[in-house]
Design a protein around this motif. Sequence first.
Motif, PDB file in Angstrom:
ATOM      1  N   ASP A 174      68.674  67.752  35.959  1.00 38.05           N
ATOM      2  CA  ASP A 174      67.499  68.579  36.229  1.00 38.05           C
ATOM      3  C   ASP A 174      66.674  68.754  34.954  1.00 38.05           C
ATOM      4  O   ASP A 174      67.206  69.172  33.928  1.00 38.05           O
ATOM      5  CB  ASP A 174      67.960  69.947  36.739  1.00 38.05           C
ATOM      6  CG  ASP A 174      66.806  70.799  37.179  1.00 38.05           C
ATOM      7  OD1 ASP A 174      66.110  71.344  36.296  1.00 38.05           O
ATOM      8  OD2 ASP A 174      66.593  70.925  38.396  1.00 38.05           O
ATOM      9  N   PRO A 175      65.378  68.447  34.993  1.00 37.81           N
ATOM     10  CA  PRO A 175      64.539  68.568  33.793  1.00 37.81           C
ATOM     11  C   PRO A 175      64.473  69.991  33.243  1.00 37.81           C
ATOM     12  O   PRO A 175      64.371  70.190  32.028  1.00 37.81           O
ATOM     13  CB  PRO A 175      63.156  68.096  34.237  1.00 37.81           C
ATOM     14  CG  PRO A 175      63.243  67.728  35.655  1.00 37.81           C
ATOM     15  CD  PRO A 175      64.640  67.919  36.133  1.00 37.81           C
ATOM     16  N   THR A 176      64.565  70.980  34.101  1.00 38.32           N
ATOM     17  CA  THR A 176      64.540  72.373  33.634  1.00 38.32           C
ATOM     18  C   THR A 176      65.768  72.667  32.780  1.00 38.32           C
ATOM     19  O   THR A 176      65.664  73.309  31.732  1.00 38.32           O
ATOM     20  CB  THR A 176      64.473  73.344  34.827  1.00 38.32           C
ATOM     21  OG1 THR A 176      63.274  73.091  35.555  1.00 38.32           O
ATOM     22  CG2 THR A 176      64.503  74.788  34.372  1.00 38.32           C
ATOM     23  N   ALA A 216      69.255  85.741  27.483  1.00 37.76           N
ATOM     24  CA  ALA A 216      68.529  85.207  28.643  1.00 37.76           C
ATOM     25  C   ALA A 216      67.029  85.468  28.518  1.00 37.76           C
ATOM     26  O   ALA A 216      66.212  84.623  28.892  1.00 37.76           O
ATOM     27  CB  ALA A 216      69.078  85.805  29.928  1.00 37.76           C
ATOM     28  N   GLY A 217      66.645  86.621  27.970  1.00 38.55           N
ATOM     29  CA  GLY A 217      65.225  86.928  27.790  1.00 38.55           C
ATOM     30  C   GLY A 217      64.540  85.976  26.830  1.00 38.55           C
ATOM     31  O   GLY A 217      63.384  85.588  27.033  1.00 38.55           O
ATOM     32  N   ASP A 218      65.251  85.580  25.756  1.00 39.30           N
ATOM     33  CA  ASP A 218      64.698  84.602  24.812  1.00 39.30           C
ATOM     34  C   ASP A 218      64.486  83.258  25.504  1.00 39.30           C
ATOM     35  O   ASP A 218      63.456  82.606  25.318  1.00 39.30           O
ATOM     36  CB  ASP A 218      65.645  84.398  23.623  1.00 39.30           C
ATOM     37  CG  ASP A 218      65.763  85.620  22.729  1.00 39.30           C
ATOM     38  OD1 ASP A 218      64.822  86.443  22.721  1.00 39.30           O
ATOM     39  OD2 ASP A 218      66.796  85.745  22.042  1.00 39.30           O
ATOM     40  N   ILE A 237      66.334  81.422  35.551  1.00 42.72           N
ATOM     41  CA  ILE A 237      67.115  81.164  34.340  1.00 42.72           C
ATOM     42  C   ILE A 237      68.595  81.391  34.622  1.00 42.72           C
ATOM     43  O   ILE A 237      69.446  80.576  34.252  1.00 42.72           O
ATOM     44  CB  ILE A 237      66.639  82.061  33.172  1.00 42.72           C
ATOM     45  CG1 ILE A 237      65.210  81.710  32.756  1.00 42.72           C
ATOM     46  CG2 ILE A 237      67.600  81.977  31.981  1.00 42.72           C
ATOM     47  CD1 ILE A 237      65.033  80.342  32.160  1.00 42.72           C
ATOM     48  N   SER A 238      68.930  82.482  35.288  1.00 46.11           N
ATOM     49  CA  SER A 238      70.332  82.785  35.601  1.00 46.11           C
ATOM     50  C   SER A 238      70.972  81.675  36.433  1.00 46.11           C
ATOM     51  O   SER A 238      72.124  81.296  36.191  1.00 46.11           O
ATOM     52  CB  SER A 238      70.438  84.112  36.355  1.00 46.11           C
ATOM     53  OG  SER A 238      70.092  85.174  35.516  1.00 46.11           O
ATOM     54  N   HIS A 239      70.230  81.167  37.400  1.00 46.18           N
ATOM     55  CA  HIS A 239      70.726  80.073  38.244  1.00 46.18           C
ATOM     56  C   HIS A 239      71.057  78.851  37.390  1.00 46.18           C
ATOM     57  O   HIS A 239      72.153  78.281  37.490  1.00 46.18           O
ATOM     58  CB  HIS A 239      69.676  79.725  39.305  1.00 46.18           C
ATOM     59  CG  HIS A 239      69.929  78.432  39.998  1.00 46.18           C
ATOM     60  ND1 HIS A 239      70.899  78.279  40.967  1.00 46.18           N
ATOM     61  CD2 HIS A 239      69.330  77.221  39.862  1.00 46.18           C
ATOM     62  CE1 HIS A 239      70.897  77.019  41.392  1.00 46.18           C
ATOM     63  NE2 HIS A 239      69.962  76.370  40.735  1.00 46.18           N
ATOM     64  N   HIS A 240      70.129  78.457  36.547  1.00 50.80           N
ATOM     65  CA  HIS A 240      70.335  77.267  35.724  1.00 50.80           C
ATOM     66  C   HIS A 240      71.431  77.489  34.675  1.00 50.80           C
ATOM     67  O   HIS A 240      72.224  76.580  34.400  1.00 50.80           O
ATOM     68  CB  HIS A 240      69.025  76.853  35.050  1.00 50.80           C
ATOM     69  CG  HIS A 240      68.034  76.265  36.002  1.00 50.80           C
ATOM     70  ND1 HIS A 240      68.271  75.106  36.712  1.00 50.80           N
ATOM     71  CD2 HIS A 240      66.805  76.683  36.370  1.00 50.80           C
ATOM     72  CE1 HIS A 240      67.225  74.830  37.469  1.00 50.80           C
ATOM     73  NE2 HIS A 240      66.319  75.784  37.282  1.00 50.80           N
ATOM     74  N   MET A 241      71.498  78.690  34.112  1.00 48.18           N
ATOM     75  CA  MET A 241      72.525  78.969  33.109  1.00 48.18           C
ATOM     76  C   MET A 241      73.919  78.924  33.739  1.00 48.18           C
ATOM     77  O   MET A 241      74.872  78.482  33.105  1.00 48.18           O
ATOM     78  CB  MET A 241      72.280  80.317  32.442  1.00 48.18           C
ATOM     79  CG  MET A 241      71.000  80.387  31.624  1.00 48.18           C
ATOM     80  SD  MET A 241      70.708  78.988  30.526  1.00 48.18           S
ATOM     81  CE  MET A 241      72.004  79.198  29.335  1.00 48.18           C
TER      82      MET A 241
END
Length: 104
Positions: free
Chosen positions: A17-19, A48-50, A62-66
């Motif tokens: 995934d590019p993201t 996560a905010g950064d 972001i949470s999903h990808h992390m």
Amino acid sequence: MPASEESLDRGLHAIADPTRRRILQALKEGEAEAKGQRAATTNPSLCAGDIESRVRLSQPTISHHMAILTKAGLVEATKKGQWRWYRRNEKAIRAMVKTLRGKL
């Protein structure tokens, strides 16, 4: 399927995934900046905010990808208070590249 094959599959799925590749790059850049600013930092990481501000995506995205990157072992997460701090797992990334080289 052997464990190393499953690990390689998870890693390849994560970086497909590019993201997620952008997130890994943001972590790499953020860690390099942190090392330059604070020589005493042993484990530089980003919250996560950064990551959200660098990649310009919403917090749930972001949470999903992390979660995917963490499950693949490419990122390590540490919870400090109510914040999660992430850093690249360079050892796992190198191992994945080495395994991939041997397979192709």
